[in-house]
Scaffold this motif. Structure first.
Motif, PDB file in Angstrom:
ATOM      1  N   MET A  46       0.826  -1.187   0.000  1.00 41.51           N
ATOM      2  CA  MET A  46       0.000   0.000   0.000  1.00 41.51           C
ATOM      3  C   MET A  46       0.870   1.250   0.000  1.00 41.51           C
ATOM      4  O   MET A  46       0.544   2.219  -0.675  1.00 41.51           O
ATOM      5  N   LEU A  47       1.959   1.221   0.737  1.00 39.91           N
ATOM      6  CA  LEU A  47       2.870   2.360   0.773  1.00 39.91           C
ATOM      7  C   LEU A  47       3.466   2.613  -0.612  1.00 39.91           C
ATOM      8  O   LEU A  47       3.622   3.757  -1.023  1.00 39.91           O
ATOM      9  N   LEU A  48       3.756   1.537  -1.325  1.00 39.05           N
ATOM     10  CA  LEU A  48       4.303   1.672  -2.684  1.00 39.05           C
ATOM     11  C   LEU A  48       3.293   2.349  -3.609  1.00 39.05           C
ATOM     12  O   LEU A  48       3.665   3.169  -4.447  1.00 39.05           O
ATOM     13  N   MET A  49       2.000   2.030  -3.442  1.00 40.50           N
ATOM     14  CA  MET A  49       0.957   2.653  -4.250  1.00 40.50           C
ATOM     15  C   MET A  49       0.921   4.167  -3.994  1.00 40.50           C
ATOM     16  O   MET A  49       0.835   4.957  -4.936  1.00 40.50           O
ATOM     17  N   TYR A  50       1.020   4.563  -2.734  1.00 37.54           N
ATOM     18  CA  TYR A  50       1.040   5.989  -2.398  1.00 37.54           C
ATOM     19  C   TYR A  50       2.286   6.672  -2.969  1.00 37.54           C
ATOM     20  O   TYR A  50       2.220   7.799  -3.449  1.00 37.54           O
ATOM     21  N   LEU A  51       3.406   5.995  -2.904  1.00 42.52           N
ATOM     22  CA  LEU A  51       4.652   6.555  -3.416  1.00 42.52           C
ATOM     23  C   LEU A  51       4.576   6.773  -4.930  1.00 42.52           C
ATOM     24  O   LEU A  51       4.970   7.822  -5.437  1.00 42.52           O
ATOM     25  N   LYS A  52       4.039   5.782  -5.651  1.00 43.51           N
ATOM     26  CA  LYS A  52       3.903   5.924  -7.105  1.00 43.51           C
ATOM     27  C   LYS A  52       2.963   7.073  -7.462  1.00 43.51           C
ATOM     28  O   LYS A  52       3.252   7.865  -8.357  1.00 43.51           O
ATOM     29  N   ALA A  53       1.847   7.177  -6.749  1.00 45.82           N
ATOM     30  CA  ALA A  53       0.903   8.270  -7.011  1.00 45.82           C
ATOM     31  C   ALA A  53       1.551   9.618  -6.726  1.00 45.82           C
ATOM     32  O   ALA A  53       1.403  10.572  -7.497  1.00 45.82           O
ATOM     33  N   PHE A  54       2.286   9.707  -5.637  1.00 48.79           N
ATOM     34  CA  PHE A  54       2.948  10.954  -5.269  1.00 48.79           C
ATOM     35  C   PHE A  54       3.992  11.346  -6.308  1.00 48.79           C
ATOM     36  O   PHE A  54       4.074  12.504  -6.706  1.00 48.79           O
ATOM     37  N   LEU A  55       4.788  10.385  -6.740  1.00 49.04           N
ATOM     38  CA  LEU A  55       5.849  10.692  -7.699  1.00 49.04           C
ATOM     39  C   LEU A  55       5.300  11.101  -9.062  1.00 49.04           C
ATOM     40  O   LEU A  55       5.737  12.101  -9.643  1.00 49.04           O
ATOM     41  N   VAL A  56       4.343  10.369  -9.584  1.00 46.40           N
ATOM     42  CA  VAL A  56       3.793  10.692 -10.904  1.00 46.40           C
ATOM     43  C   VAL A  56       3.024  12.018 -10.849  1.00 46.40           C
ATOM     44  O   VAL A  56       3.213  12.890 -11.700  1.00 46.40           O
ATOM     45  N   GLY A  57       2.174  12.189  -9.841  1.00 45.74           N
ATOM     46  CA  GLY A  57       1.462  13.450  -9.698  1.00 45.74           C
ATOM     47  C   GLY A  57       2.414  14.613  -9.485  1.00 45.74           C
ATOM     48  O   GLY A  57       2.213  15.707 -10.017  1.00 45.74           O
ATOM     49  N   GLY A  58       3.471  14.373  -8.727  1.00 49.60           N
ATOM     50  CA  GLY A  58       4.471  15.416  -8.490  1.00 49.60           C
ATOM     51  C   GLY A  58       5.214  15.809  -9.752  1.00 49.60           C
ATOM     52  O   GLY A  58       5.486  16.992  -9.979  1.00 49.60           O
ATOM     53  N   VAL A  59       5.538  14.835 -10.581  1.00 46.73           N
ATOM     54  CA  VAL A  59       6.219  15.140 -11.850  1.00 46.73           C
ATOM     55  C   VAL A  59       5.308  15.949 -12.766  1.00 46.73           C
ATOM     56  O   VAL A  59       5.741  16.935 -13.382  1.00 46.73           O
ATOM     57  N   ILE A  60       4.026  15.569 -12.829  1.00 49.56           N
ATOM     58  CA  ILE A  60       3.080  16.315 -13.660  1.00 49.56           C
ATOM     59  C   ILE A  60       2.975  17.755 -13.174  1.00 49.56           C
ATOM     60  O   ILE A  60       3.017  18.706 -13.964  1.00 49.56           O
ATOM     61  N   CYS A  61       2.867  17.934 -11.866  1.00 53.48           N
ATOM     62  CA  CYS A  61       2.762  19.288 -11.307  1.00 53.48           C
ATOM     63  C   CYS A  61       4.075  20.066 -11.453  1.00 53.48           C
ATOM     64  O   CYS A  61       4.056  21.277 -11.692  1.00 53.48           O
ATOM     65  N   ALA A  62       5.191  19.392 -11.325  1.00 53.71           N
ATOM     66  CA  ALA A  62       6.485  20.059 -11.467  1.00 53.71           C
ATOM     67  C   ALA A  62       6.678  20.576 -12.895  1.00 53.71           C
ATOM     68  O   ALA A  62       7.222  21.665 -13.099  1.00 53.71           O
TER      69      ALA A  62
END
Length: 119
Positions: free
Chosen positions: A1-17
């Motif tokens: 579950m932590l990995l799922m949150y990490l992937k969402a954070f990283l991809v969403g963060g890259v899009i926002c960055a």
């Protein structure tokens, strides 16, 4: 579950960055960047590249505006398969009606609570 949150954070963060870099380093207006994100989501969805990103990142890919474009494209695709040509006009709205309604509702509430100022 932590990995799922990490992937969402990283991809969403890259899009926002990417959006932040465009705002800070170019003369493109924020409104045009937002529209560009929606168009990018539609185009990436149409060529089949956005669905794997959604599979990988979940909400990290569906929450940003590229996800809205993806939802529009998928809604049109499914409606055209079911209803024919008329689905090209109705499918996008049907698929994104919840998001559009929430944006209008919360925008109206914020405008009623706070005093809007024009620039």
């Amino acid at each position: 579950m932590l990995l799922m949150y990490l992937k969402a954070f990283l991809v969403g963060g890259v899009i926002c960055a990417i959006g932040e870099v465009l705002v800070l380093r170019t003369s493109i207006t924020p409104a045009r960047i937002l529209v560009g994100y929606i168009i990018a989501g539609v185009v990436l969805s149409a060529v089949g590249l956005y669905a794997p990103i959604v599979e990988f990142a979940g909400a990290g890919a569906t929450v940003p505006l590229t996800g809205f474009g993806h939802a529009l494209a998928q809604g049109v695709k499914h409606a055209v398969e079911e209803s024919g040509l008329i689905g090209a006009f109705t499918g996008g709205l049907s698929a994104t009606a919840g998001g559009i309604t929430a944006a209008i509702l919360f925008g109206t509430l914020v405008a009623l609570i706070f005093k809007p100022h024009s620039k």
